[in-house]
Write a protein that holds these residues in place. Structure first.
Motif, PDB file in Angstrom:
ATOM      1  N   ARG A 194      -0.213   3.458  10.407  1.00 26.22           N
ATOM      2  CA  ARG A 194      -1.153   2.923   9.399  1.00 26.22           C
ATOM      3  C   ARG A 194      -0.663   1.587   8.848  1.00 26.22           C
ATOM      4  NH1 ARG A 194      -1.236   8.285   7.637  1.00 26.22           N
ATOM      5  NH2 ARG A 194       0.170   7.761   5.917  1.00 26.22           N
ATOM      6  N   LEU A 195       0.641   1.504   8.580  1.00 22.09           N
ATOM      7  CA  LEU A 195       1.215   0.272   8.047  1.00 22.09           C
ATOM      8  C   LEU A 195       1.121  -0.862   9.062  1.00 22.09           C
ATOM      9  CD1 LEU A 195       2.642  -0.997   5.637  1.00 22.09           C
ATOM     10  CD2 LEU A 195       4.810  -0.195   6.589  1.00 22.09           C
TER      11      LEU A 195
ATOM     12  N   GLU B  14      -2.483  -2.006   9.113  1.00 26.60           N
ATOM     13  CA  GLU B  14      -2.801  -2.756   7.900  1.00 26.60           C
ATOM     14  C   GLU B  14      -2.225  -4.171   7.954  1.00 26.60           C
ATOM     15  OE1 GLU B  14      -1.442  -2.598   3.277  1.00 26.60           O
ATOM     16  OE2 GLU B  14      -1.852  -0.690   4.261  1.00 26.60           O
TER      17      GLU B  14
ATOM     18  N   GLN C  74      -1.556  -5.745  10.683  1.00 22.37           N
ATOM     19  CA  GLN C  74      -1.999  -6.331  11.948  1.00 22.37           C
ATOM     20  C   GLN C  74      -0.810  -6.655  12.859  1.00 22.37           C
ATOM     21  OE1 GLN C  74      -4.446  -9.609  10.651  1.00 22.37           O
ATOM     22  NE2 GLN C  74      -6.108  -8.257  10.044  1.00 22.37           N
TER      23      GLN C  74
ATOM     24  N   SER D 124       0.817  -1.215   0.000  1.00 14.49           N
ATOM     25  CA  SER D 124       0.000   0.000   0.000  1.00 14.49           C
ATOM     26  C   SER D 124       0.847   1.260   0.000  1.00 14.49           C
ATOM     27  CB  SER D 124      -0.916   0.007   1.231  1.00 14.49           C
ATOM     28  OG  SER D 124      -0.121   0.079   2.411  1.00 14.49           O
TER      29      SER D 124
END
Length: 175
Positions: A108-109, A112, A114, A86
């Motif tokens: 955020r990463l 994403e 988890q 992403s």
């Protein structure tokens, strides 16, 4: 996912890259190490001698993008990764260099992927330098009659034009 932009020349004797060839690469072809395909392939520009494509692959086999095109008789003259997962890569990031992500982008990463904060530092360090391409820059021999041509200037103008297309949002729909 790995997204690339590539400049491709049509097979010998053909003027352009046919839609049938593009569809074949999307369905899959057999390479030496097994079947491979582009998960996404989109023509984003071109000229008389070549076309620009945006392609996505989910595997990371050695030189997979080039080998896919070459399996159809095409020649890849430029190839640049623009996205890894992403994370869109900075346009001016040079080979072998890096930029740190902001703390917000790291959060955020992690979400994403988890991953909890306890997993430690996120890094690509284990894979950096594993496969290094041979330099392709032409340096004339000063003792011979070789000389630089103006081709590199034309290529620079072409990349600048591509960057303007990219900045105008040709990937606006990409996540």
């Amino acid at each position: 996912e790995r997204e690339y932009v590539c400049r491709v020349r049509a097979p010998e004797g053909e003027e352009d890259i046919s839609e049938a060839l593009i569809q074949r690469l999307g369905r899959g072809v057999e390479l030496d190490d097994g079947p491979a395909r582009f998960d996404s392939i989109e023509r984003i520009g071109g000229s008389d001698s070549h076309d620009w494509f945006s392609v996505v692959v989910k595997e990371g086999r050695n030189r997979e993008v080039r080998r896919l095109w070459e399996s159809q008789g095409c020649q890849v003259s430029r190839l640049k990764r623009v996205r890894y997962g992403s994370q869109a890569l900075p346009r001016l990031l040079k080979r072998g260099h890096f930029e740190e992500l902001s703390p917000e982008a790291v959060s955020r990463l992690r979400a994403e992927m988890q991953l909890s904060e306890a997993t430690g530092t996120l890094t690509l360090q284990p894979v950096i330098g594993q496969r290094r391409a041979a330099p392709t820059e032409f340096r004339p021999n000063p003792k011979s009659q070789q000389a630089w041509t103006g081709a590199h200037n034309e290529e620079a103008r072409e990349f600048a034009a591509f960057d303007r297309i990219r900045d105008d949002g040709w990937r606006a729909g990409a996540g």
